[in-house]
Scaffold this motif. Structure first.
Motif, short mmCIF file in Angstrom:
data_model
loop_
_atom_site.label_atom_id
_atom_site.label_comp_id
_atom_site.label_asym_id
_atom_site.label_seq_id
_atom_site.Cartn_x
_atom_site.Cartn_y
_atom_site.Cartn_z
N PHE A 11 65.56 19.94 69.60
CA PHE A 11 66.52 19.26 68.81
C PHE A 11 65.77 17.94 68.33
CE2 PHE A 11 69.61 21.20 71.47
CZ PHE A 11 70.55 21.56 70.55
N LEU A 12 66.21 17.69 67.17
CA LEU A 12 65.63 16.27 66.67
C LEU A 12 66.16 15.00 67.19
CD1 LEU A 12 65.76 17.04 62.88
CD2 LEU A 12 63.66 16.63 64.14
N ASN A 13 65.25 13.98 67.50
CA ASN A 13 65.83 12.61 68.05
C ASN A 13 66.91 12.36 67.35
OD1 ASN A 13 65.84 10.53 69.80
ND2 ASN A 13 64.33 9.45 68.68
N VAL A 56 46.47 6.35 56.48
CA VAL A 56 47.71 6.72 56.90
C VAL A 56 47.78 7.55 58.24
CG1 VAL A 56 49.37 8.53 56.10
CG2 VAL A 56 48.25 7.60 54.44
N ALA A 57 48.84 6.90 58.98
CA ALA A 57 48.89 7.31 60.41
C ALA A 57 49.28 8.82 60.61
CB ALA A 57 49.99 6.23 60.94
N ARG A 58 48.94 9.40 61.44
CA ARG A 58 49.08 10.71 61.88
C ARG A 58 50.62 10.75 62.54
NH1 ARG A 58 44.61 14.35 61.49
NH2 ARG A 58 42.83 13.22 60.59
N HIS A 59 51.29 11.96 62.30
CA HIS A 59 52.29 12.08 62.96
C HIS A 59 52.78 13.58 63.51
CE1 HIS A 59 56.09 10.54 64.86
NE2 HIS A 59 56.62 11.77 64.68
N CYS A 60 52.75 14.17 64.42
CA CYS A 60 53.03 15.46 64.89
C CYS A 60 54.61 15.54 64.88
CB CYS A 60 52.53 15.63 66.15
SG CYS A 60 52.84 17.44 66.68
N VAL A 61 55.30 16.17 64.12
CA VAL A 61 56.68 16.72 63.90
C VAL A 61 57.22 17.32 65.24
CG1 VAL A 61 58.65 17.50 62.96
CG2 VAL A 61 56.88 16.44 61.41
N ALA A 62 56.34 18.39 65.87
CA ALA A 62 56.69 19.00 66.97
C ALA A 62 56.81 18.42 68.10
CB ALA A 62 55.66 20.25 66.94
N ALA A 63 55.92 17.34 68.16
CA ALA A 63 55.79 16.34 69.52
C ALA A 63 57.29 15.56 69.61
CB ALA A 63 54.74 15.46 69.39
N ASP A 64 58.20 15.51 68.38
CA ASP A 64 59.19 14.72 68.28
C ASP A 64 60.52 15.68 68.67
OD1 ASP A 64 58.32 12.53 67.37
OD2 ASP A 64 58.90 12.68 65.39
N LEU A 65 60.36 16.88 69.07
CA LEU A 65 61.50 17.66 69.47
C LEU A 65 61.67 17.77 70.71
CD1 LEU A 65 60.15 21.11 67.71
CD2 LEU A 65 61.83 19.24 66.61
N LEU A 66 63.26 17.64 71.19
CA LEU A 66 63.68 17.45 72.62
C LEU A 66 64.03 18.67 72.77
CD1 LEU A 66 66.12 14.51 71.95
CD2 LEU A 66 63.64 14.48 72.59
N VAL A 120 68.93 20.70 65.05
CA VAL A 120 67.96 21.76 65.51
C VAL A 120 66.84 22.13 64.48
CG1 VAL A 120 67.42 24.11 66.03
CG2 VAL A 120 69.65 23.12 66.99
N SER A 121 65.64 21.78 64.80
CA SER A 121 64.58 21.85 64.03
C SER A 121 63.43 22.57 64.42
CB SER A 121 63.82 20.48 63.67
OG SER A 121 62.95 20.40 62.53
N GLY A 122 62.45 23.02 63.71
CA GLY A 122 61.32 23.88 64.00
C GLY A 122 60.10 23.60 63.18
N VAL A 123 58.79 23.95 63.68
CA VAL A 123 57.78 23.93 62.96
C VAL A 123 56.88 25.33 63.13
CG1 VAL A 123 55.42 22.77 62.44
CG2 VAL A 123 57.61 21.56 63.25
N LEU A 124 56.47 25.83 62.00
CA LEU A 124 55.54 27.07 61.85
C LEU A 124 54.88 27.15 60.95
CD1 LEU A 124 57.79 30.03 60.59
CD2 LEU A 124 58.80 27.88 60.73
N GLU A 125 53.69 27.99 61.06
CA GLU A 125 52.95 28.28 60.13
C GLU A 125 52.93 29.62 59.62
OE1 GLU A 125 49.09 26.93 57.77
OE2 GLU A 125 50.22 26.06 59.55
N ALA A 126 53.40 30.09 58.19
CA ALA A 126 53.59 31.19 57.68
C ALA A 126 52.64 31.44 56.75
CB ALA A 126 55.05 31.20 56.92
N ASP A 127 51.29 31.96 57.14
CA ASP A 127 50.14 32.39 56.24
C ASP A 127 50.51 33.75 55.69
OD1 ASP A 127 49.26 29.82 56.91
OD2 ASP A 127 47.66 30.52 58.04
N PHE A 128 51.35 34.58 56.15
CA PHE A 128 51.30 35.76 55.85
C PHE A 128 52.35 36.02 54.62
CE2 PHE A 128 54.97 34.97 58.64
CZ PHE A 128 56.05 35.65 58.35
N ILE A 129 52.97 35.20 53.95
CA ILE A 129 53.67 35.19 52.88
C ILE A 129 53.11 34.19 51.89
CG2 ILE A 129 56.02 35.86 54.16
CD1 ILE A 129 56.87 32.65 54.06
N LYS A 130 53.33 34.45 50.37
CA LYS A 130 52.67 33.67 49.39
C LYS A 130 53.49 32.60 48.98
CE LYS A 130 49.95 37.50 47.91
NZ LYS A 130 49.51 38.34 46.73
N PRO A 131 52.97 31.36 48.69
CA PRO A 131 53.73 30.24 47.94
C PRO A 131 53.70 30.57 46.47
CG PRO A 131 51.62 29.66 48.55
CD PRO A 131 51.81 31.08 49.01
#
Length: 462
Positions: free
Chosen positions: A385-387, A350-360, A423-434
């Motif tokens: 911004f998303l493409n 499966v090809a890797r893809h970085c969502v954050a790298a797509d942001l304008l 508008v989009s964003g990427v974040l890691e929220a390890d301080f809250i519980k799933p």
């Protein structure tokens, strides 16, 4: 990095069913080593007999499969000496699996288990593929990793309830319930092959979690047959590990051969030939069907992918086509993994893809919430911004927890407003519980504060 499963389909979440847990009369000579519940000798032979009716009573539609009456089938013969204990009724296997509203959430759960093996077992790859159940010729799902594997005690813990040794803060699976919910959501039955050196010697274990077996023999408790072997990779010798005596081993083996896709012990052992010195192979068979009688998992439309049957094949409206084909709709379940770890889907990486790298016009914004005891943690959010913006209607934040994408493109602004569109964003929220099924977050104050901050962040960026 974001690693897509490469699959997309329509959601269809019927309501949850109620779990059934009963207080039952059970035999005092029931083996419960490591959470395994397997009857000794003649008792297990008795319940492995076929039901009196010729047709299978197990419904192959997942959302209807929980409706059965255990009294109709064979009842378990009770020895004279009995004691009260809490038993898990087979219906619980089904109702427990309804936490996954759609099949790919269950596939992602199985991937999580392999990802946890990166740190604990040194896993470097996971293979997801279609195999054939040679007993009836139907497709089955294969999920295999090269992690540390499970020794005889570990596999019993894996296939029992309310146990998890994943106490590490970096582990995704912390509830000890993922294997049962995921496999039972995908199919009625699952067989596990695992090779390990964790106990100080090389062992091979085979376990069967079979809803079909439990239903068609009228069980009132979850019975999990497991057999173990000690082996030597250098000499090629494999010996039966009869930890509870020869009768117990033979009884468990007879159930495995009767209710699994494999007719002989030799066929069972052949499954270890491609595992290597350590690792685990899971085969989910008797896959669930949809309301039309077709398998939920579609292996045929795209030979390089696995899809949900019933997803729209063609979109006429050009704007809708852009939205549906956008990356956001193809990364519903994703993992952020080390560079060396590979997911092989139907023979191809499966090809890797970085969502954050797509942001304008990207920006990185810091958020510092206070967690337990007033401790402050830093959360970095990439936003942009998303493409294709503002033509596309996709927007929202990809919120991860321990590298697992919990909320993909989660909208924080009203859909009625055009503000924040694209508008989009990427974040890691390890301080809250799933939540338990890891498809959402618990609606705590910390979570609500995060959502409010993301709303402000979107408005400020816009």
């Amino acid at each position: 990095m974001v690693l897509p499963l490469g699959c997309r389909g329509a959601r269809g979440p019927p309501p949850h069913l109620q779990a059934a847990c009963v207080l039952n009369q059970a035999s005092s000579n029931l083996s419960e080593v490591g959470g395994d519940r397997s009857y000794h000798g003649e008792v297990l032979k008795h319940i492995s007999a076929p039901p009196p009716c010729s047709a299978a009573r197990t419904c192959r539609n997942f959302w209807s499969a929980g409706d059965y009456d255990a009294e109709v089938g064979l009842s378990t013969r009770q020895p004279q000496s009995v004691q009260n204990r809490m038993c898990v009724h087979p219906k619980f296997l089904h109702s427990n699996a309804t936490s996954h509203k759609w099949p790919f959430g269950a596939v992602a759960e199985l991937l999580d288990n392999a990802v946890d093996e990166i740190q604990t077992g040194g896993a470097t790859r996971i293979n997801v593929d279609k195999v054939i159940d040679h007993r009836n010729g139907s497709p089955a799902l294969l999920v295999q990793d090269d992690g540390g594997g499970m020794d005889p005690d570990s596999i019993r813990c894996c296939m029992s309830f309310e146990f998890s040794d994943k106490q590490s803060g970096s582990s995704i699976g912390q509830y000890g319930n993922g294997f049962k919910t995921s496999t039972m959501r995908l199919g009625a039955d699952a067989i596990v092959f695992s090779r390990s050196t964790k106990s100080g010697e090389l062992t091979q274990s085979i376990g069967l979690l079979s809803y079909t077996f439990l239903v068609e023999t009228g069980q009132k408790d979850v019975v999990v047959p497991v057999v173990d072997y000690k082996c030597n990779l250098f000499t090629g010798q494999t010996k039966r590990f009869k930890r509870h005596g020869p009768e117990h081993f033979s009884s468990n083996l007879s159930v495995l051969l009767k209710w699994s896709p494999f007719l002989t012990e030799e066929e069972l052992m052949q499954n270890f030939t491609d595992i290597g010195p350590h690792g685990t192979k899971i085969i989910v068979f008797n896959l669930w069907s949809n309301d039309d009688g077709n398998l939920e998992l579609d292996f045929d439309t795209n030979p390089e992918d696995i899809m949900i049957r019933g997803a729209p094949e063609e979109i006429n409206n050009s704007v809708k086509r852009v939205n549906e084909n956008h990356l956001a709709n193809r990364l519903r379940y994703s993992l952020r993994l080390p560079e060396y770890f590979k997911i092989i889907l139907r023979g191809k990486e499966v090809a890797r893809h970085c969502v954050a790298a797509d942001l304008l016009y990207p920006e990185c914004i810091s958020y510092r919430p206070q967690v337990c005891g007033g401790k402050e943690v830093e959360v970095l959010t990439s936003i942009g911004f998303l493409n294709g913006a503002p033509t596309i209607s996709i927007h929202g934040f990809n919120i991860y927890h321990k590298n697992r994408l919990i909320l993909p493109f989660h909208r924080v602004l009203s859909t009625a407003s055009s503000k924040g569109k694209g508008v989009s964003g990427v974040l890691e929220a390890d301080f809250i519980k799933p939540t338990h099924d890891k498809q959402d977050f618990e609606k705590s104050q910390l979570y609500q504060k995060l959502i409010n901050r993301l709303k402000d962040m979107t408005n400020e960026y816009w």
